[in-house]
Design a protein around this motif. Structure first.
Motif, PDB file in Angstrom:
ATOM      1  N   LEU A 156      10.048 -12.102  19.360  1.00 38.21           N
ATOM      2  CA  LEU A 156       9.911 -13.431  19.977  1.00 38.21           C
ATOM      3  C   LEU A 156      10.042 -14.524  18.927  1.00 38.21           C
ATOM      4  O   LEU A 156       9.333 -14.506  17.915  1.00 38.21           O
ATOM      5  N   LYS A 157      10.901 -15.468  19.161  1.00 41.79           N
ATOM      6  CA  LYS A 157      11.066 -16.595  18.248  1.00 41.79           C
ATOM      7  C   LYS A 157      10.253 -17.774  18.751  1.00 41.79           C
ATOM      8  O   LYS A 157      10.338 -18.140  19.921  1.00 41.79           O
TER       9      LYS A 157
ATOM     10  N   SER B 234       7.912 -22.332  22.764  1.00 43.85           N
ATOM     11  CA  SER B 234       8.914 -21.273  22.670  1.00 43.85           C
ATOM     12  C   SER B 234       9.703 -21.203  23.973  1.00 43.85           C
ATOM     13  O   SER B 234       9.178 -21.524  25.034  1.00 43.85           O
ATOM     14  N   ASP B 235      10.936 -20.763  23.856  1.00 47.44           N
ATOM     15  CA  ASP B 235      11.756 -20.522  25.048  1.00 47.44           C
ATOM     16  C   ASP B 235      11.656 -19.074  25.517  1.00 47.44           C
ATOM     17  O   ASP B 235      12.318 -18.691  26.475  1.00 47.44           O
ATOM     18  N   GLU B 236      10.842 -18.276  24.859  1.00 50.66           N
ATOM     19  CA  GLU B 236      10.690 -16.864  25.202  1.00 50.66           C
ATOM     20  C   GLU B 236       9.926 -16.727  26.515  1.00 50.66           C
ATOM     21  O   GLU B 236       9.179 -17.635  26.913  1.00 50.66           O
TER      22      GLU B 236
ATOM     23  N   LYS C 109       5.893 -12.246  27.775  1.00 48.36           N
ATOM     24  CA  LYS C 109       6.003 -11.652  26.433  1.00 48.36           C
ATOM     25  C   LYS C 109       5.095 -12.391  25.445  1.00 48.36           C
ATOM     26  O   LYS C 109       4.486 -11.783  24.565  1.00 48.36           O
ATOM     27  N   ILE C 110       4.989 -13.704  25.612  1.00 45.56           N
ATOM     28  CA  ILE C 110       4.088 -14.490  24.758  1.00 45.56           C
ATOM     29  C   ILE C 110       2.645 -14.084  25.030  1.00 45.56           C
ATOM     30  O   ILE C 110       1.847 -13.924  24.097  1.00 45.56           O
TER      31      ILE C 110
END
Length: 177
Positions: A100-101, A138-140, A144-145
């Motif tokens: 994850l970015k 984040s755009d994730e 997942k975050i």
């Protein structure tokens, strides 16, 4: 893929392989030594902190209501900084391990502290809770975050220490000169 979120993934994976083959390698000892400064002045406690890349000095001065001058961070500042930095770092690492970015990651730690017990004026808990809040940009995918957050809460050493009783062994050595 060597770095995500300023986390060295290859270094983590390398250490993970080492401890898979030798569980004793997972244990590290940290030692902090310091001295209470008896002379008048702002600094009350000094500790030289040694770490892998060198050494730095931490200085403490209690708030004025605790007998200091309030001119430096107090012990609880360092305690909460430890929580903030460890939890945030663990979250960033877990996010990186999940690929994850993050665009931005900030943390806020807050607690209400009751000093009555410190002065022997009551038996209420000194702290009833410590609140830590991550702000993630984040755009994730959100799920997942949230997975990274769950992993961080389970794996962060400082969170573990605060949530689980850890044996504290105090020793007093008295020397006369």
């Amino acid at each position: 893929m060597s770095k995500i979120n300023n986390v060295n993934i290859n270094g983590i994976k390398s250490f993970e392989e080492i401890i898979k083959n030798d569980s004793a390698a997972a244990k590290k000892t940290q030692v902090i030594e310091g001295e209470w400064i008896l002379q008048e002045g702002g600094t009350q406690f000094v500790s030289k902190i040694k770490f892998e890349g060198g050494e730095t000095e931490f200085k403490v001065d209690n708030p004025s209501f605790m007998g200091g001058t309030g001119s430096l961070p107090g012990p609880l500042h360092y305690c909460f900084f430890g929580l903030a930095s460890c939890y945030t770092g663990t979250f960033a690492t877990m996010a990186a391990m999940l690929g994850l970015k993050l665009k931005k990651l900030t943390t806020k730690v807050e607690a209400s502290i009751n000093f009555s017990k410190v002065f022997g004026l009551g038996d209420l808990p000194i702290m009833e809770e410590v609140r830590v809040k991550l702000n993630v940009i984040s755009d994730e995918p959100k799920e997942k975050i949230k997975q990274a957050e769950e992993m961080a809460l389970q794996r962060c050493p400082v969170v573990f220490t605060l949530k689980n009783p850890v044996k504290l062994i105090a020793d007093l050595e008295i020397t006369t000169q």
